[in-house]
Design an enzyme around this catalytic site. Structure first.
Site, PDB file in Angstrom:
ATOM      1  N   GLU A   4       0.831  -1.258  -0.034  1.00  0.00           N
ATOM      2  CA  GLU A   4       0.023  -0.056   0.141  1.00  0.00           C
ATOM      3  C   GLU A   4       0.692   1.349  -0.003  1.00  0.00           C
ATOM      4  O   GLU A   4       1.721   1.183   0.791  1.00  0.00           O
ATOM      5  CB  GLU A   4      -0.822  -0.041   1.296  1.00  0.00           C
ATOM      6  CG  GLU A   4      -2.106   0.384   1.038  1.00  0.00           C
ATOM      7  CD  GLU A   4      -2.982   0.205   2.428  1.00  0.00           C
ATOM      8  OE1 GLU A   4      -3.491   1.303   2.808  1.00  0.00           O
ATOM      9  OE2 GLU A   4      -2.822  -0.623   3.191  1.00  0.00           O
TER      10      GLU A   4
ATOM     11  N   ARG B 146       5.301 -13.122   9.885  1.00  0.00           N
ATOM     12  CA  ARG B 146       5.840 -11.891   9.510  1.00  0.00           C
ATOM     13  C   ARG B 146       7.030 -11.833  10.239  1.00  0.00           C
ATOM     14  O   ARG B 146       7.442 -12.654  11.150  1.00  0.00           O
ATOM     15  CB  ARG B 146       5.012 -10.846   9.702  1.00  0.00           C
ATOM     16  CG  ARG B 146       4.449 -10.562  11.201  1.00  0.00           C
ATOM     17  CD  ARG B 146       3.518  -9.421  11.539  1.00  0.00           C
ATOM     18  NE  ARG B 146       3.909  -8.169  11.138  1.00  0.00           N
ATOM     19  CZ  ARG B 146       3.241  -7.324  10.021  1.00  0.00           C
ATOM     20  NH1 ARG B 146       2.497  -7.738   9.314  1.00  0.00           N
ATOM     21  NH2 ARG B 146       3.875  -6.188  10.069  1.00  0.00           N
TER      22      ARG B 146
ATOM     23  N   LYS C 296       4.210   0.678   9.310  1.00  0.00           N
ATOM     24  CA  LYS C 296       4.311   2.009   8.733  1.00  0.00           C
ATOM     25  C   LYS C 296       3.879   3.109   9.650  1.00  0.00           C
ATOM     26  O   LYS C 296       4.376   4.173   9.411  1.00  0.00           O
ATOM     27  CB  LYS C 296       3.646   2.020   7.332  1.00  0.00           C
ATOM     28  CG  LYS C 296       4.574   1.254   6.294  1.00  0.00           C
ATOM     29  CD  LYS C 296       3.984   1.324   5.018  1.00  0.00           C
ATOM     30  CE  LYS C 296       3.192  -0.026   4.813  1.00  0.00           C
ATOM     31  NZ  LYS C 296       2.404  -0.199   3.428  1.00  0.00           N
TER      32      LYS C 296
HETATM   33  P1  ATP Z   1       2.366  -2.160   7.717  1.00  0.00           P
HETATM   34  O1  ATP Z   1       1.781  -2.703   8.813  1.00  0.00           O
HETATM   35  O2  ATP Z   1       3.858  -1.718   8.076  1.00  0.00           O
HETATM   36  O3  ATP Z   1       1.749  -0.871   7.192  1.00  0.00           O
HETATM   37  P2  ATP Z   1       1.477  -3.717   5.932  1.00  0.00           P
HETATM   38  O4  ATP Z   1       1.404  -5.195   5.997  1.00  0.00           O
HETATM   39  O5  ATP Z   1       0.137  -3.040   6.058  1.00  0.00           O
HETATM   40  O6  ATP Z   1       2.506  -3.244   6.774  1.00  0.00           O
HETATM   41  P3  ATP Z   1       1.538  -3.538   3.086  1.00  0.00           P
HETATM   42  O7  ATP Z   1       2.220  -2.382   2.410  1.00  0.00           O
HETATM   43  O8  ATP Z   1       0.423  -3.827   2.990  1.00  0.00           O
HETATM   44  O9  ATP Z   1       1.992  -3.083   4.686  1.00  0.00           O
HETATM   45  O10 ATP Z   1       2.611  -4.685   2.862  1.00  0.00           O
HETATM   46  C1  ATP Z   1       3.173  -5.183   1.564  1.00  0.00           C
HETATM   47  C2  ATP Z   1       3.506  -6.605   1.778  1.00  0.00           C
HETATM   48  O11 ATP Z   1       4.468  -7.018   2.982  1.00  0.00           O
HETATM   49  C3  ATP Z   1       2.289  -7.523   2.092  1.00  0.00           C
HETATM   50  O12 ATP Z   1       2.160  -8.627   1.534  1.00  0.00           O
HETATM   51  C4  ATP Z   1       2.723  -7.761   3.764  1.00  0.00           C
HETATM   52  O13 ATP Z   1       2.281  -9.088   3.935  1.00  0.00           O
HETATM   53  C5  ATP Z   1       4.339  -8.074   3.677  1.00  0.00           C
HETATM   54  N1  ATP Z   1       4.907  -7.489   4.954  1.00  0.00           N
HETATM   55  C6  ATP Z   1       4.502  -6.255   5.590  1.00  0.00           C
HETATM   56  N2  ATP Z   1       5.263  -6.424   6.850  1.00  0.00           N
HETATM   57  C7  ATP Z   1       5.929  -7.630   6.846  1.00  0.00           C
HETATM   58  C8  ATP Z   1       6.780  -8.031   7.722  1.00  0.00           C
HETATM   59  N3  ATP Z   1       7.057  -7.481   9.020  1.00  0.00           N
HETATM   60  N4  ATP Z   1       7.148  -9.354   7.473  1.00  0.00           N
HETATM   61  C9  ATP Z   1       7.024  -9.900   6.392  1.00  0.00           C
HETATM   62  N5  ATP Z   1       6.080  -9.433   5.388  1.00  0.00           N
HETATM   63  C10 ATP Z   1       5.504  -8.138   5.590  1.00  0.00           C
HETATM   64 MG    MG Z   2      -1.285  -2.322   5.127  1.00  0.00          MG
END
Ligand code: ATP
Ligand code: MG
Length: 633
Positions: free
Chosen positions: A71, A316, A326
């Site tokens: 995102e 994760r 984020k």
């Molecule tokens: P955040 O909570 O930091 O905003 P998010 O999962 O909402 O993280 P996205 O931009 O939606 O962030 O994530 C893109 C991809 O990265 C997703 O497929 C997610 O599963 C993966 N991802 C995010 N954080 C992690 C993590 N700590 N370990 C492994 N994969 C991750």
């Molecule tokens: Mg997200």
């Protein structure tokens, strides 16, 4: 149809035969699918699209398709690096393609800063997406038309209805773990009524929040996500891509599987918190990809290619002393707790990069931590170990004095009387790398000079040495009254010197260390090692040493799990996470290019700051990682 996932919970096993990579449950699933030809019949029309679009295409040249779908609402962090290395790595290893897709279905103000940075980051990690070096990333919002069509399709087939209950009623009627849900009074509407209402929603006839489109599944399901989840909501918001075209937007859980299917994704890999969403993912895919029989007997063809993608979940990354959300990282930036997203203490990839991390170190890290199906914490030292391992063979060596005190060689004038005396500078040479791999061209040697005055580390002189101290010690009288001469050490790459004492200011602070140079002991000259010493110390000549700003970083948090259990992570910020010192560095370091990494001998790995370092005139270095693991356990 969907293949059963073999050995989903299997522990990592020995190296995979084909790729020599440590195997894991995802590799096993992919190998199973390749062997079974699960996706072999799929066609690919060269761009995302529905079943009819792909049917016109060639057999899909990509054996598997994975995707990384961020995102664009922040900078990528070390957790994303795990996901990127995993998804792009699997595609690479199995003859597939990995898609970079911006998941921008949420009509929030898009920030091009984030989009640009995500693209740069994936490229920096060494990956290319969508099957071509110059391909544009995909955007989920490009699929809004199709998502709308899919929603109407579900309505027509009796699988979705417009619910006019209030948000509160919907919440109450959903029930909970111990209580089944209650059907909405609007659940029994006919497809025709639902279609008319849904079109009114689309046409802006109803207020935000007045009604939602819900999938019609099972209000008594033990999985609460299956109790008629909302799939479209009314939201008057201008979207960065589609402007004001829409006032209804799909929910993430509805949009995501469709995005995957339009892109012919085979293995949709996400983190464990989506495990409970998988039944809905499969429910939706089954209804959109296989065709549905309408109540009047008409069979709607499959909207989406079959077999549909399948979702797999992995744990994760949780890294000690780090937060990887984020939103929380944004808070650190906007509250000025750090200097920006790329502050070298940040776990963002731009931060790690500025800290001196290399793509290779992050790849190594991703490989080392592996993928599993159970959550665990990875120790920060694992990440640091990967950087150290990568830089050991690559980073050029250099000498820097971090806590300088002047050393004066009192007999210099006499020893070099015929070469100019006090002002004489003797040239020295040292290799940039101590070991060079077979067949590799050694990098040019370092050149610097030694003169009457050099800088040494304050810690390399002790008037009253602790037991076992091997560096500079002045002459003394021992317990039996015998004179003990000052110690001899080698100035690394220069001469052997013998300590004769020191001078102090009125407060007793040492202002100069005094020594004599032992003639004919210059490193690399015949007989130079005839004088034995117990230690070599690092130093920089006063004549050619250059002042440099060195940023000594420590962990950003003093708590190993700063945000676990709802803790306020701001409270455990380490007040000493940055100490800026003025060091003296040898000429080769002052001439570093921005982003160039070095081993400051005896100190650790440092990187010339990408932003503030100016080659030659204003050296600025960041501590990347110490030489040894100092994360004391
Ligand atoms: P955040 O909570 O930091 O905003 P998010 O999962 O909402 O993280 P996205 O931009 O939606 O962030 O994530 C893109 C991809 O990265 C997703 O497929 C997610 O599963 C993966 N991802 C995010 N954080 C992690 C993590 N700590 N370990 C492994 N994969 C991750
Ligand atoms: Mg997200």
């Amino acid at each position: 149809m969907i293949s059963p996932a073999p050995n989903k919970n299997a522990a990592p096993v020995a190296a995979d035969k084909e790729t020599q990579k440590p195997s894991n449950f995802l590799r096993q699933i992919i190998e199973h699918d390749l062997a079974a030809g699960t996706y072999a019949q799929r066609r690919w029309a060269g761009s995302p699209g529905d079943a009819a679009h792909h049917a016109q295409g060639q057999p899909d040249p990509a054996k598997i398709r994975t995707r990384f779908p961020p995102e664009p609402n922040g900078y990528l962090h070390v957790g994303h690096a795990k996901s990127i290395c995993l998804n792009f790595g699997l595609a690479r290893d199995y003859g597939g393609v990995c898609h970079l897709r911006f998941d921008d279905t949420n009509p929030e103000k898009e920030d091009t800063e984030y989009v640009t940075s995500i693209i740069d980051t994936v490229r920096w990690l060494g990956f290319e997406w969508n099957g071509a070096a110059d391909a544009a990333p995909y955007q989920a919002s490009d699929y809004f038309d199709f998502m709308y069509r899919a929603a109407e399709h579900l309505i027509e087939a009796g699988h979705a209805y417009v619910d006019e209950q209030t948000v509160e009623q919907i919440r109450i009627n959903r029930g909970d773990f111990s209580k089944p849900g209650v059907d909405s009074p609007f659940r029994a509407r006919t497809p025709a009524e639902n279609l008319a209402r849904f079109r009114e929603m689309r046409d802006g006839k109803h207020a935000d929040g007045a009604m939602v489109l819900r999938a019609k599944i099972d209000m008594a399901s033990p999985n609460i996500n299956m109790r008629d989840p909302a799939i479209y909501r009314i939201r008057r918001a201008t979207h960065h891509n589609t402007g004001d075209k829409w006032c209804i937007y799909p929910m993430y859980t509805f949009a995501h599987p469709i995005e995957d299917a339009l892109e012919n994704i085979t293995h949709s890999i996400c983190t464990l918190e989506f495990e409970d969403q998988r039944p809905f993912y499969d429910w939706l895919m089954a209804r959109l990809s296989e065709g549905a029989t309408l109540p009047d007997g008409r069979v709607l063809g499959g909207l989406l290619s079959a077999p549909p993608p399948h979702q797999y979940e992995f744990a994760r990354l949780n890294l000690t002393y780090v937060v990887t959300s984020k939103r929380k990282l944004a808070q650190l930036v906007y509250d000025h707790k750090v200097s920006g997203w790329d502050d070298p203490r940040m776990p963002t990839i731009v931060g790690l990069r500025r800290r001196g991390y290399t793509p290779e170190a992050l790849h190594l890290f991703a490989e080392r931590i592996g993928v599993t199906k159970s959550d665990s914490w990875i120790d920060y030292s694992t990440l640091e170990g990967c950087l150290r391992e990568d830089l050991e063979a690559k980073a050029h060596r250099g000498m820097a004095v971090i806590n300088p005190v002047k050393l004066v060689l009192s007999n210099w004038d006499d020893v070099f009387a015929d070469k100019g005396g006090a002002s004489h500078l003797e040239p020295c040479t040292q290799p940039a790398l101590p070991h060079v791999a077979e067949g590799q061209e050694p990098p040019p040697a370092r050149h610097f000079t030694i003169g009457k005055e050099v800088w040494i580390e304050r810690e390399d002189f002790e008037e009253v040495p602790p037991k076992g101290y091997k560096r500079l010690v002045p002459p003394s009288i021992d317990a039996s009254g015998n004179a003990v001469p000052g110690s001899k050490v080698r100035l690394k790459g220069g001469y052997v010197i013998e300590c004769t004492g020191c001078t102090k200011d009125a407060n007793g602070v040492i202002t100069e260390v005094l020594a004599t140079v032992v003639p004919d002991t210059k490193s690399g000259t015949p007989g130079s090692d005839s004088v034995k010493v117990k230690a070599a110390i690092t130093w920089v000549g006063v004549a050619d040493g250059v002042s440099a700003e060195v940023r000594m970083y420590d962990r950003l948090f003093s708590d190993a799990q700063p945000d676990a259990g709802g803790k306020d992570f701001i409270e455990s910020l380490n007040p000493n996470s940055l100490k800026v010192v003025t060091a003296i560095v040898e000429p080769s370091l002052a001439n570093a290019l921005p982003d160039q990494k070095f081993q400051f001998e005896r100190h650790g790995y440092f990187v010339a700051d990408r932003v503030d370092h100016v080659q030659g005139s204003k050296p600025v270095f960041n501590l990347a990682v110490g030489l040894k693991d100092s994360w004391g356990k």
